[in-house]
Design a protein around this motif. Sequence first.
Motif, PDB file in Angstrom:
ATOM      1  N   GLN A 113       5.433  -9.740  -7.551  1.00 47.43           N
ATOM      2  CA  GLN A 113       3.998  -9.478  -7.742  1.00 47.43           C
ATOM      3  C   GLN A 113       3.675  -8.106  -7.193  1.00 47.43           C
ATOM      4  N   ILE A 114       2.977  -7.325  -7.996  1.00 51.01           N
ATOM      5  CA  ILE A 114       2.618  -5.963  -7.613  1.00 51.01           C
ATOM      6  C   ILE A 114       1.103  -5.885  -7.463  1.00 51.01           C
ATOM      7  N   PRO A 115       0.594  -6.003  -6.226  1.00 48.60           N
ATOM      8  CA  PRO A 115      -0.859  -5.892  -6.031  1.00 48.60           C
ATOM      9  C   PRO A 115      -1.316  -4.447  -6.267  1.00 48.60           C
ATOM     10  N   GLY A 135      -2.314  -0.798  -5.667  1.00 50.88           N
ATOM     11  CA  GLY A 135      -1.928   0.063  -4.550  1.00 50.88           C
ATOM     12  C   GLY A 135      -0.435   0.069  -4.294  1.00 50.88           C
ATOM     13  N   THR A 136       0.273  -0.889  -4.883  1.00 51.09           N
ATOM     14  CA  THR A 136       1.725  -0.898  -4.734  1.00 51.09           C
ATOM     15  C   THR A 136       2.351  -0.197  -5.941  1.00 51.09           C
ATOM     16  N   VAL A 137       3.333   0.651  -5.653  1.00 51.77           N
ATOM     17  CA  VAL A 137       3.960   1.448  -6.701  1.00 51.77           C
ATOM     18  C   VAL A 137       4.784   0.525  -7.609  1.00 51.77           C
ATOM     19  N   ALA A 161       7.584  -0.048  -8.939  1.00 49.40           N
ATOM     20  CA  ALA A 161       9.012   0.261  -8.953  1.00 49.40           C
ATOM     21  C   ALA A 161       9.694  -0.684  -7.975  1.00 49.40           C
ATOM     22  N   VAL A 162      10.811  -1.251  -8.395  1.00 51.86           N
ATOM     23  CA  VAL A 162      11.529  -2.195  -7.546  1.00 51.86           C
ATOM     24  C   VAL A 162      13.020  -1.948  -7.680  1.00 51.86           C
TER      25      VAL A 162
END
Lengths: 103, 164
Positions: free
Chosen positions: B117-119, B121-123, B125-126
């Motif tokens: 999960q990407i809230p 403000g989170t970039v 990219a993983v």
Amino acid sequence: MASTIRVRATSSGDTTEVQALIQHPMDSGFVKDAKGEIIPPHFIQQLTFEHDGKSVFVANWGTAVSKDPYVKFSFKGGNKGDDLKISWVDNKGASDTTTAKIL
Amino acid sequence: MTITDNGFTATRRLVLQGAGLVILVGLGNIPLGVAPALAAANDKYPEDAFKQKGEADAIKSLYGKTAEPSDKVKLDAPEIAENGAVVPISLTTTLADVTSISFLVSENPNALAASYQIPPGTVPAVANRLKMAKTSNVIAIVEAGGKLYSATREVKVTVGGCGG
């Protein structure tokens, strides 16, 4: 017991890069041991990173994540010295939590 | 998502939903995009999605819709992995409003490997490391602005990650 979670969070200007390494067998339930008995599944299901009371990254994992999992991501905000809270819970209900300072 | 414990409101909502459904059915071919991504927006562990065998079922269970290939999703995986137990896979995307990123391995016993999960403000990219039973396609799904985008790479595995 020492924490199973090792984290490095480094702030560079407006983003914070987080790398985490967790000690966990991540058994998939498909592998047999030396006696030919199946090793039951044992894996981390959810890993959460919190900064300033808000989750900045949530990982939902299945059995296909490698043993001693590693993950890397970045988020905007986060200053040097801030706390980053990391916690995981596995399919057997075990869990661990640690807090790291952003460098 | 709001949860009401007020019986009256809930009933009323049901009736309204029913009416909406009738309208939708009446109009015929309305794309399924109307349905919100329930599972991915939820904080709960998507247990069912991880139990699905094939990648199509896993994507459907996780997001309730299908993905379209996009060159804005950059999936980075080795061409040949010597050890299927540890295959480094990473993803970056230039898409805006990314809310989640998932990785699937087609030939694994359960296709879905990880879902992030990407809230805001989170970039988006993983990087992570996955197990691969054998040579297989690795599929990355990016959910952005309520739509699904995918990228696929084949990774050749010389030693599988499931053998003892």
